[in-house]
Design a protein around this motif. Structure first.
Motif, PDB file in Angstrom:
ATOM      1  N   GLY A  65     -20.911 -76.496  15.098  1.00  0.00           N
ATOM      2  CA  GLY A  65     -22.187 -76.715  15.745  1.00  0.00           C
ATOM      3  C   GLY A  65     -22.798 -75.431  16.257  1.00  0.00           C
ATOM      4  O   GLY A  65     -22.113 -74.404  16.401  1.00  0.00           O
ATOM      5  N   ILE A  66     -24.104 -75.501  16.514  1.00  0.00           N
ATOM      6  CA  ILE A  66     -24.851 -74.383  17.092  1.00  0.00           C
ATOM      7  C   ILE A  66     -25.520 -74.908  18.354  1.00  0.00           C
ATOM      8  O   ILE A  66     -26.249 -75.900  18.309  1.00  0.00           O
ATOM      9  CB  ILE A  66     -25.920 -73.845  16.119  1.00  0.00           C
ATOM     10  N   GLY A  67     -25.268 -74.243  19.474  1.00  0.00           N
ATOM     11  CA  GLY A  67     -25.812 -74.723  20.728  1.00  0.00           C
ATOM     12  C   GLY A  67     -26.171 -73.604  21.670  1.00  0.00           C
ATOM     13  O   GLY A  67     -26.220 -72.422  21.283  1.00  0.00           O
ATOM     14  N   THR A  72     -25.362 -74.013  25.499  1.00  0.00           N
ATOM     15  CA  THR A  72     -24.743 -74.091  26.813  1.00  0.00           C
ATOM     16  C   THR A  72     -23.224 -74.048  26.759  1.00  0.00           C
ATOM     17  O   THR A  72     -22.602 -74.311  25.726  1.00  0.00           O
ATOM     18  CB  THR A  72     -25.162 -75.399  27.511  1.00  0.00           C
ATOM     19  N   ALA A  73     -22.643 -73.772  27.921  1.00  0.00           N
ATOM     20  CA  ALA A  73     -21.184 -73.753  28.042  1.00  0.00           C
ATOM     21  C   ALA A  73     -20.608 -75.152  27.842  1.00  0.00           C
ATOM     22  O   ALA A  73     -19.524 -75.301  27.258  1.00  0.00           O
ATOM     23  CB  ALA A  73     -20.790 -73.193  29.406  1.00  0.00           C
ATOM     24  N   ASP A  74     -21.306 -76.181  28.315  1.00  0.00           N
ATOM     25  CA  ASP A  74     -20.809 -77.544  28.141  1.00  0.00           C
ATOM     26  C   ASP A  74     -20.709 -77.912  26.665  1.00  0.00           C
ATOM     27  O   ASP A  74     -19.721 -78.521  26.221  1.00  0.00           O
ATOM     28  CB  ASP A  74     -21.734 -78.538  28.856  1.00  0.00           C
ATOM     29  N   PHE A  75     -21.728 -77.569  25.898  1.00  0.00           N
ATOM     30  CA  PHE A  75     -21.713 -77.812  24.450  1.00  0.00           C
ATOM     31  C   PHE A  75     -20.537 -77.073  23.807  1.00  0.00           C
ATOM     32  O   PHE A  75     -19.784 -77.645  23.006  1.00  0.00           O
ATOM     33  CB  PHE A  75     -23.039 -77.338  23.847  1.00  0.00           C
ATOM     34  N   ALA A  76     -20.367 -75.813  24.173  1.00  0.00           N
ATOM     35  CA  ALA A  76     -19.287 -75.010  23.601  1.00  0.00           C
ATOM     36  C   ALA A  76     -17.920 -75.591  23.937  1.00  0.00           C
ATOM     37  O   ALA A  76     -17.024 -75.645  23.078  1.00  0.00           O
ATOM     38  CB  ALA A  76     -19.395 -73.571  24.096  1.00  0.00           C
ATOM     39  N   GLU A  77     -17.730 -76.028  25.168  1.00  0.00           N
ATOM     40  CA  GLU A  77     -16.432 -76.575  25.588  1.00  0.00           C
ATOM     41  C   GLU A  77     -16.045 -77.782  24.746  1.00  0.00           C
ATOM     42  O   GLU A  77     -14.895 -77.897  24.300  1.00  0.00           O
ATOM     43  CB  GLU A  77     -16.483 -76.964  27.065  1.00  0.00           C
ATOM     44  N   VAL A  78     -16.990 -78.686  24.515  1.00  0.00           N
ATOM     45  CA  VAL A  78     -16.676 -79.893  23.747  1.00  0.00           C
ATOM     46  C   VAL A  78     -16.304 -79.540  22.316  1.00  0.00           C
ATOM     47  O   VAL A  78     -15.316 -80.058  21.769  1.00  0.00           O
ATOM     48  CB  VAL A  78     -17.871 -80.870  23.774  1.00  0.00           C
ATOM     49  N   ARG A  99     -11.830 -78.544  18.186  1.00  0.00           N
ATOM     50  CA  ARG A  99     -11.447 -77.602  17.127  1.00  0.00           C
ATOM     51  C   ARG A  99     -12.524 -77.456  16.058  1.00  0.00           C
ATOM     52  O   ARG A  99     -12.250 -77.418  14.861  1.00  0.00           O
ATOM     53  CB  ARG A  99     -10.117 -78.031  16.497  1.00  0.00           C
ATOM     54  N   LEU A 100     -13.767 -77.363  16.506  1.00  0.00           N
ATOM     55  CA  LEU A 100     -14.891 -77.165  15.603  1.00  0.00           C
ATOM     56  C   LEU A 100     -15.423 -75.747  15.747  1.00  0.00           C
ATOM     57  O   LEU A 100     -15.369 -75.161  16.828  1.00  0.00           O
ATOM     58  CB  LEU A 100     -16.018 -78.161  15.927  1.00  0.00           C
ATOM     59  N   GLN A 101     -15.944 -75.211  14.649  1.00  0.00           N
ATOM     60  CA  GLN A 101     -16.579 -73.897  14.709  1.00  0.00           C
ATOM     61  C   GLN A 101     -17.755 -73.961  15.685  1.00  0.00           C
ATOM     62  O   GLN A 101     -18.571 -74.882  15.610  1.00  0.00           O
ATOM     63  CB  GLN A 101     -17.078 -73.481  13.329  1.00  0.00           C
ATOM     64  N   THR A 102     -17.838 -72.976  16.556  1.00  0.00           N
ATOM     65  CA  THR A 102     -18.821 -73.046  17.639  1.00  0.00           C
ATOM     66  C   THR A 102     -19.605 -71.740  17.735  1.00  0.00           C
ATOM     67  O   THR A 102     -19.031 -70.685  17.988  1.00  0.00           O
ATOM     68  CB  THR A 102     -18.122 -73.316  18.986  1.00  0.00           C
ATOM     69  N   VAL A 103     -20.913 -71.841  17.511  1.00  0.00           N
ATOM     70  CA  VAL A 103     -21.799 -70.690  17.659  1.00  0.00           C
ATOM     71  C   VAL A 103     -22.762 -70.984  18.805  1.00  0.00           C
ATOM     72  O   VAL A 103     -23.383 -72.051  18.852  1.00  0.00           O
ATOM     73  CB  VAL A 103     -22.579 -70.402  16.363  1.00  0.00           C
TER      74      VAL A 103
END
Length: 288
Positions: A241-243, A245-251, A256-260
């Motif tokens: 996902g691309i987001g 906020t820190a809350d989005f990144a934490e989830v 275990r998803l790629q996080t940008v």
């Protein structure tokens, strides 16, 4: 309100009610001009039957009254696939199974003998192969600046819920490249305040690639529940996902998803170590 104005308003409402309640009376030219067709975006796979949905309403009436007993024509990818009448709440539904994959445009038209321009609405039937990965996109990361969720001015009758404003100048192009070559997209309103039709219009107006739109309640577990629900529905390849906020990144990191992450300037949020924090849309594709 003056007494004469009140009588006019009552007459207009009675006329509309008569048109809706008497069988066989179709949309008049004046009512057709006020009618609105909203089309639901849907997600399925090639060969799997799904129910196309559209709603016919009078947006000028208080509460957007649904218009019953009106025939709607459904057109998918340029081909008419059938007609259905609206129910008591203005909804028309039609079973359909796409034979091809892709993001298939839906057009739903009011069937009328009137010479006025046909009233129609647009949606998209997402006919996705399950082996293709899904990318979750926070709508907030697509805008230039911040989304607005403040209450509307008192002079506005309808609460806009969520105001997205201008799109980031590079976002549509970069997402288009990701969608063309690899990913299917799910757009997320994480505020819980948006209206589906407004988000659909904004995504199309700013030429973002088609994708599923989900409005999530503003609760700590809403995003986690969505990820689990997609997997239960057979969409196992939710890959990242691309987001913003820190809350989005934490989830995403916890799942275990790629996080940008593309935070706003001067943000003071602390992001999980495995999240990739960037300041430029042009670098996103290198990390997904």
């Amino acid at each position: 309100m003056k007494q004469g104005d009140r009588h006019v308003l009552i007459f207009v409402r009675l006329s509309l009610a008569l048109c809706l309640l008497v069988p066989g009376i179709g949309l008049t030219a004046s009512l057709a001009q006020a009618a609105n067709v909203s089309v639901t975006d849907l997600l399925t796979s090639p060969g799997k039957t799904i129910q196309l949905q559209a709603r016919l309403t009078n947006p000028e009436a208080e509460g957007e009254i649904g218009l019953p007993d009106q025939p709607l024509e459904f057109i998918v990818h340029g081909r008419t696939v059938g007609q259905a009448n609206t129910d008591a709440k203005g909804w028309a539904r039609l079973d359909f199974a796409p034979s091809m994959r892709g993001n298939l445009p839906i057009i739903v038209k009011v069937v009328t003998t009137s010479k006025v321009d046909a009233i129609q609405g647009k949606g998209v039937l997402l006919s996705w192969e399950r082996r293709r990965p899904i990318l979750l996109i926070d709508l907030a990361v697509l805008v230039e600046g911040e989304v607005v969720t403040e209450p509307p001015p008192p002079e506005l009758y309808n609460d806009p819920g969520l105001i997205l404003g201008n799109a980031h100048p590079a976002a549509a192009s970069e997402l288009g490249k990701l969608a063309e070559f690899y990913y299917n997209l799910v757009y997320l309103d994480l505020t819980g305040r948006g209206h589906l039709e407004d988000i659909q219009d904004w995504v199309r107006e700013h030429q973002f690639p088609p994708g599923m739109i989900r409005i999530l309640s503003k609760t700590p577990t809403a995003l986690t529940e969505l990820i689990h629900d997609l997997k239960k529905e057979g969409w196992e390849k939710v890959s990242g996902g691309i987001g913003r906020t820190a809350d989005f990144a934490e989830v995403l990191v916890q799942n275990r998803l790629q996080t940008v992450i593309l935070p706003l300037p001067q943000t003071e949020d602390r992001f999980p170590r495995r999240a990739i924090v960037l300041n430029d849309w042009s670098r996103v594709r290198r990390h997904l």
